[in-house]
Every structure is written in structure tokens, then in C-alpha cells.
Design a protein around this motif. Structure first.
Motif, PDB file in Angstrom:
ATOM      1  N   ILE A  15      69.724  59.690  41.175  1.00  0.00           N
ATOM      2  CA  ILE A  15      68.660  60.180  42.060  1.00  0.00           C
ATOM      3  C   ILE A  15      69.239  60.906  43.279  1.00  0.00           C
ATOM      4  O   ILE A  15      68.880  62.061  43.540  1.00  0.00           O
ATOM      5  N   PRO A  16      70.144  60.282  44.064  1.00  0.00           N
ATOM      6  CA  PRO A  16      70.725  61.041  45.191  1.00  0.00           C
ATOM      7  C   PRO A  16      71.538  62.247  44.736  1.00  0.00           C
ATOM      8  O   PRO A  16      71.579  63.268  45.436  1.00  0.00           O
ATOM      9  N   TRP A  17      72.174  62.147  43.561  1.00  0.00           N
ATOM     10  CA  TRP A  17      72.923  63.294  43.038  1.00  0.00           C
ATOM     11  C   TRP A  17      71.986  64.443  42.727  1.00  0.00           C
ATOM     12  O   TRP A  17      72.257  65.596  43.058  1.00  0.00           O
ATOM     13  N   PHE A  18      70.848  64.138  42.102  1.00  0.00           N
ATOM     14  CA  PHE A  18      69.846  65.160  41.796  1.00  0.00           C
ATOM     15  C   PHE A  18      69.340  65.807  43.085  1.00  0.00           C
ATOM     16  O   PHE A  18      69.253  67.041  43.189  1.00  0.00           O
ATOM     17  N   LEU A  19      69.000  65.000  44.068  1.00  0.00           N
ATOM     18  CA  LEU A  19      68.446  65.531  45.323  1.00  0.00           C
ATOM     19  C   LEU A  19      69.465  66.387  46.070  1.00  0.00           C
ATOM     20  O   LEU A  19      69.133  67.474  46.567  1.00  0.00           O
ATOM     21  N   SER A  20      70.696  65.920  46.155  1.00  0.00           N
ATOM     22  CA  SER A  20      71.711  66.664  46.906  1.00  0.00           C
ATOM     23  C   SER A  20      72.096  67.956  46.201  1.00  0.00           C
ATOM     24  O   SER A  20      72.236  69.012  46.835  1.00  0.00           O
ATOM     25  N   LEU A  21      72.248  67.900  44.863  1.00  0.00           N
ATOM     26  CA  LEU A  21      72.618  69.104  44.119  1.00  0.00           C
ATOM     27  C   LEU A  21      71.501  70.142  44.169  1.00  0.00           C
ATOM     28  O   LEU A  21      71.759  71.338  44.331  1.00  0.00           O
ATOM     29  N   THR A  22      70.258  69.677  44.069  1.00  0.00           N
ATOM     30  CA  THR A  22      69.122  70.602  44.152  1.00  0.00           C
ATOM     31  C   THR A  22      69.025  71.215  45.543  1.00  0.00           C
ATOM     32  O   THR A  22      68.737  72.409  45.689  1.00  0.00           O
ATOM     33  N   ALA A  23      69.271  70.417  46.571  1.00  0.00           N
ATOM     34  CA  ALA A  23      69.207  70.916  47.941  1.00  0.00           C
ATOM     35  C   ALA A  23      70.242  72.012  48.187  1.00  0.00           C
ATOM     36  O   ALA A  23      70.001  72.955  48.955  1.00  0.00           O
ATOM     37  N   VAL A  24      71.391  71.908  47.522  1.00  0.00           N
ATOM     38  CA  VAL A  24      72.446  72.915  47.693  1.00  0.00           C
ATOM     39  C   VAL A  24      72.168  74.166  46.856  1.00  0.00           C
ATOM     40  O   VAL A  24      72.295  75.298  47.343  1.00  0.00           O
ATOM     41  N   LEU A  25      71.773  73.980  45.607  1.00  0.00           N
ATOM     42  CA  LEU A  25      71.681  75.101  44.673  1.00  0.00           C
ATOM     43  C   LEU A  25      70.348  75.848  44.733  1.00  0.00           C
ATOM     44  O   LEU A  25      70.302  77.046  44.425  1.00  0.00           O
ATOM     45  N   ALA A  26      69.266  75.178  45.096  1.00  0.00           N
ATOM     46  CA  ALA A  26      67.963  75.854  45.116  1.00  0.00           C
ATOM     47  C   ALA A  26      67.945  77.044  46.087  1.00  0.00           C
ATOM     48  O   ALA A  26      67.482  78.131  45.716  1.00  0.00           O
ATOM     49  N   PRO A  27      68.442  76.900  47.328  1.00  0.00           N
ATOM     50  CA  PRO A  27      68.479  78.077  48.206  1.00  0.00           C
ATOM     51  C   PRO A  27      69.361  79.199  47.659  1.00  0.00           C
ATOM     52  O   PRO A  27      69.064  80.377  47.849  1.00  0.00           O
ATOM     53  N   VAL A  28      70.430  78.836  46.959  1.00  0.00           N
ATOM     54  CA  VAL A  28      71.300  79.853  46.356  1.00  0.00           C
ATOM     55  C   VAL A  28      70.535  80.603  45.266  1.00  0.00           C
ATOM     56  O   VAL A  28      70.626  81.836  45.159  1.00  0.00           O
ATOM     57  N   ALA A  31      68.140  83.016  46.909  1.00  0.00           N
ATOM     58  CA  ALA A  31      68.856  84.173  47.451  1.00  0.00           C
ATOM     59  C   ALA A  31      69.288  85.116  46.330  1.00  0.00           C
ATOM     60  O   ALA A  31      69.165  86.347  46.458  1.00  0.00           O
ATOM     61  N   MET A  32      69.770  84.568  45.216  1.00  0.00           N
ATOM     62  CA  MET A  32      70.170  85.401  44.076  1.00  0.00           C
ATOM     63  C   MET A  32      68.999  86.218  43.552  1.00  0.00           C
ATOM     64  O   MET A  32      69.143  87.413  43.260  1.00  0.00           O
ATOM     65  N   SER A  33      67.849  85.591  43.471  1.00  0.00           N
ATOM     66  CA  SER A  33      66.670  86.280  42.944  1.00  0.00           C
ATOM     67  C   SER A  33      66.213  87.389  43.882  1.00  0.00           C
ATOM     68  O   SER A  33      65.777  88.455  43.434  1.00  0.00           O
ATOM     69  N   LEU A  34      66.320  87.144  45.186  1.00  0.00           N
ATOM     70  CA  LEU A  34      65.918  88.161  46.155  1.00  0.00           C
ATOM     71  C   LEU A  34      66.877  89.351  46.140  1.00  0.00           C
ATOM     72  O   LEU A  34      66.450  90.509  46.258  1.00  0.00           O
ATOM     73  N   VAL A  35      68.156  89.072  45.981  1.00  0.00           N
ATOM     74  CA  VAL A  35      69.159  90.142  46.011  1.00  0.00           C
ATOM     75  C   VAL A  35      69.125  90.964  44.729  1.00  0.00           C
ATOM     76  O   VAL A  35      69.158  92.199  44.749  1.00  0.00           O
ATOM     77  N   THR A  36      69.061  90.278  43.591  1.00  0.00           N
ATOM     78  CA  THR A  36      69.143  90.981  42.308  1.00  0.00           C
ATOM     79  C   THR A  36      67.792  91.475  41.795  1.00  0.00           C
ATOM     80  O   THR A  36      67.733  92.255  40.854  1.00  0.00           O
ATOM     81  N   ARG A  37      66.692  90.965  42.427  1.00  0.00           N
ATOM     82  CA  ARG A  37      65.339  91.296  41.954  1.00  0.00           C
ATOM     83  C   ARG A  37      65.126  90.857  40.502  1.00  0.00           C
ATOM     84  O   ARG A  37      64.339  91.442  39.770  1.00  0.00           O
ATOM     85  N   SER A  38      65.873  89.873  40.110  1.00  0.00           N
ATOM     86  CA  SER A  38      65.775  89.340  38.751  1.00  0.00           C
ATOM     87  C   SER A  38      66.101  87.864  38.801  1.00  0.00           C
ATOM     88  O   SER A  38      66.866  87.412  39.660  1.00  0.00           O
ATOM     89  N   ALA A  42      69.915  83.448  38.676  1.00  0.00           N
ATOM     90  CA  ALA A  42      69.432  82.119  39.045  1.00  0.00           C
ATOM     91  C   ALA A  42      69.289  81.231  37.813  1.00  0.00           C
ATOM     92  O   ALA A  42      69.535  80.016  37.872  1.00  0.00           O
ATOM     93  N   HIS A  43      68.897  81.825  36.693  1.00  0.00           N
ATOM     94  CA  HIS A  43      68.793  81.054  35.455  1.00  0.00           C
ATOM     95  C   HIS A  43      70.166  80.548  35.024  1.00  0.00           C
ATOM     96  O   HIS A  43      70.302  79.394  34.596  1.00  0.00           O
ATOM     97  N   ARG A  44      71.178  81.391  35.146  1.00  0.00           N
ATOM     98  CA  ARG A  44      72.534  80.956  34.795  1.00  0.00           C
ATOM     99  C   ARG A  44      72.976  79.818  35.719  1.00  0.00           C
ATOM    100  O   ARG A  44      73.656  78.875  35.274  1.00  0.00           O
ATOM    101  N   LEU A  45      72.592  79.898  36.986  1.00  0.00           N
ATOM    102  CA  LEU A  45      72.899  78.807  37.917  1.00  0.00           C
ATOM    103  C   LEU A  45      72.163  77.532  37.492  1.00  0.00           C
ATOM    104  O   LEU A  45      72.701  76.424  37.592  1.00  0.00           O
ATOM    105  N   PHE A 119      60.682  81.924  42.491  1.00  0.00           N
ATOM    106  CA  PHE A 119      61.487  83.130  42.682  1.00  0.00           C
ATOM    107  C   PHE A 119      62.262  83.500  41.418  1.00  0.00           C
ATOM    108  O   PHE A 119      62.554  84.671  41.186  1.00  0.00           O
ATOM    109  N   THR A 120      62.613  82.500  40.612  1.00  0.00           N
ATOM    110  CA  THR A 120      63.348  82.777  39.384  1.00  0.00           C
ATOM    111  C   THR A 120      62.452  83.364  38.299  1.00  0.00           C
ATOM    112  O   THR A 120      62.928  83.961  37.348  1.00  0.00           O
ATOM    113  N   GLY A 121      61.137  83.197  38.459  1.00  0.00           N
ATOM    114  CA  GLY A 121      60.209  83.811  37.519  1.00  0.00           C
ATOM    115  C   GLY A 121      59.532  82.855  36.572  1.00  0.00           C
ATOM    116  O   GLY A 121      58.898  83.279  35.602  1.00  0.00           O
TER     117      GLY A 121
END
Length: 247
Positions: A15-28, A31-38, A42-45, A119-121
Motif C-alpha cells: 500500500i505505501p509502495w503503491f502510494l509513493s510510486l504513484t505520487a512520483v510517476l503520475a506527475p511525470v 508532464a509527458m502527455s502535455l509535452v508530447t501531446r500524446s 505516459a503509457h510506456r511509463l 491526460f494519458t487518454g
């Protein structure tokens, strides 16, 4: 006893691993979706996110049938049974293609994860039906026609006991609307690792079987909604372990 204690401890740490990993990767991912417009990057992430979460939980994913993807268009409908919250993670690992999934709208209200999905679609759907559900179906058909696969769970929700339930018609309606084949996917074992109503993930193995595609068009023209739904249900049923088949 010690093995059981280790399994419980590992499950609680998920549970804490899920929350911490999501907190780190979700903003990334946002940002990937906004930059690439695709949503592709983000799906690969998301695939990495899934692998890391499953590895932390001690859950292995066994995949067979990837050869059935050969020759299929990029835009297709993927239909899978749904017995656990782990199904999405297992499908990220199992499917070596870009896809977006249709999910209940409530998930899009979750902090960080919800915006990342949007944002990922990924496509929210109102399970109460009505105009909102029709709009979601039309949007999903547009995604398929653009050349990206869309994943649906035709049961509509998670099975309470891990066994395959009757299908709702939304998935076959999407395939008919988009004019694309349906790839049936059978998932076995996920319910044992994380049953519905539980938050404790147990180590184990999830088997994901990709099956021969189902064509919504037959020799005499488009197949009827009910006939296509039965064919899809039977296809997924054939790939399930006995414990995941209806009693």
C-alpha cells in the motif's frame, strides 16, 4: 507460519509502495502527455509502474498467445474478464502495444492517478448509462479509428468471486461502431492475489492468455449484438482456468 507472516508483511507494504510510486510517476506522466501531446510515452511509463508494483507484491505474470496480435490493426478492441484490481497492472505487462482503457468515472476523481489517466487518454464512463455512456462509447470508437487499441471489461465490474460473469453489450457495440476485430483476453489467478473487497495483495501468479480475434462481421454481414456477445464470452471462457469459470 513465518511464510504467512512474510506474505502479510509484504502485502501491507504494498500500500505505501503503491502510494509513493504513484505520487512520483503520475506527475511525470502528466508532464509527458502535455509535452508530447500524446499518451504514448505516459503509457510506456505505466508499464514500468505496473512491473514495479507487481514485483514488489511478489506477483508474476505469465503471458501466452501474443502471436494472435500479428496482422491485427493498431486500432482494435481488447476485451478481458475482470476479477481483481490487479488486472490492469497485469494487462500493462502482458500487452506489448499501445492501448487506452475505458474505466469507471470515479477513478478519474482520485488524486494524481485520476489526472494522469485523463491526460494519458483513458476514457471515463458513467456506468449508470444514459447520454454520458453513449458519449464515452463514441469517444472510444474515435480512439480505435485513430489507430490505438481500446481495452474494455465487458462484465462491467469486477467479479465478486473471480468467476466469469455475463457480459454487457457495450464492448461489442464499440467493435461494431469502430468496425474493428475484438481481441479476447482471459485473465486467471488475479482474484487469488487480490480478491474484490480486500486491500492485502498476496504473492502468486497471474496467467494472461491472448486468444484468436473475434470478427464482428460474418459471411452474411455484421453479426447481431447478442450473437457477437455470446461468441466473445465463449472465447474468453475457453481461455480461463477452471477456478475462474462459472460454477
Amino acid at each position: 507460519m513465518w511464510q504467512r507472516i512474510r506474505h502479510i508483511t509484504r502485502g501491507l507494504l504494498f500500500i505505501p509502495w503503491f502510494l509513493s510510486l504513484t505520487a512520483v510517476l503520475a506527475p511525470v506522466a502528466i508532464a509527458m502527455s502535455l509535452v508530447t501531446r500524446s499518451g504514448d510515452a505516459a503509457h510506456r511509463l505505466g508499464r514500468r509502474w505496473s512491473r514495479w508494483l507487481l514485483a514488489a507484491a511478489g506477483v508474476e505474470v505469465e503471458v501466452t498467445g501474443r502471436e494472435h496480435l500479428a496482422g491485427l490493426p493498431g486500432g482494435l478492441v481488447i476485451a478481458a474478464n475482470h476479477a481483481s484490481q490487479l488486472d490492469i497492472l497485469a494487462l500493462f505487462v502482458a500487452l506489448p502495444i499501445q492501448f487506452r482503457f475505458v474505466a469507471k468515472k470515479e477513478l478519474f476523481h482520485l488524486p494524481l492517478l485520476g489526472p494522469a489517466m485523463r491526460f494519458t487518454g483513458y476514457i471515463p464512463i458513467d456506468r449508470s448509462g444514459g447520454r454520458s455512456a453513449v458519449e464515452s462509447l463514441n469517444r472510444a470508437a474515435e480512439v480505435v479509428r485513430s489507430g490505438v487499441a481500446v481495452l474494455i471489461f465487458p462484465e462491467g465490474t469486477r467479479s465478486p468471486d473471480g468467476r466469469l460473469r455475463p457480459f454487457k453489450p457495450g464492448g461489442v457495440l464499440l467493435a461494431r461502431k469502430a468496425g474493428t476485430p475484438v481481441l479476447p483476453v482471459a485473465i486467471s489467478g488475479s482474484h487469488r492475489c487480490l480478491p474484490r473487497g480486500s486491500i492485502l495483495v498476496r504473492p502468486g501468479r497471474i496467467r494472461v492468455r491472448l486468444l484468436p480475434p473475434v470478427d464482428p462481421v460474418g459471411p452474411g454481414g455484421p453479426k447481431g449484438k447478442d450473437a457477437l456477445t455470446r461468441e466473445l464470452h465463449q472465447a474468453i471462457l475457453s481461455g480461463l482456468d477452471p477456478g475462474n469459470r462459472p460454477a
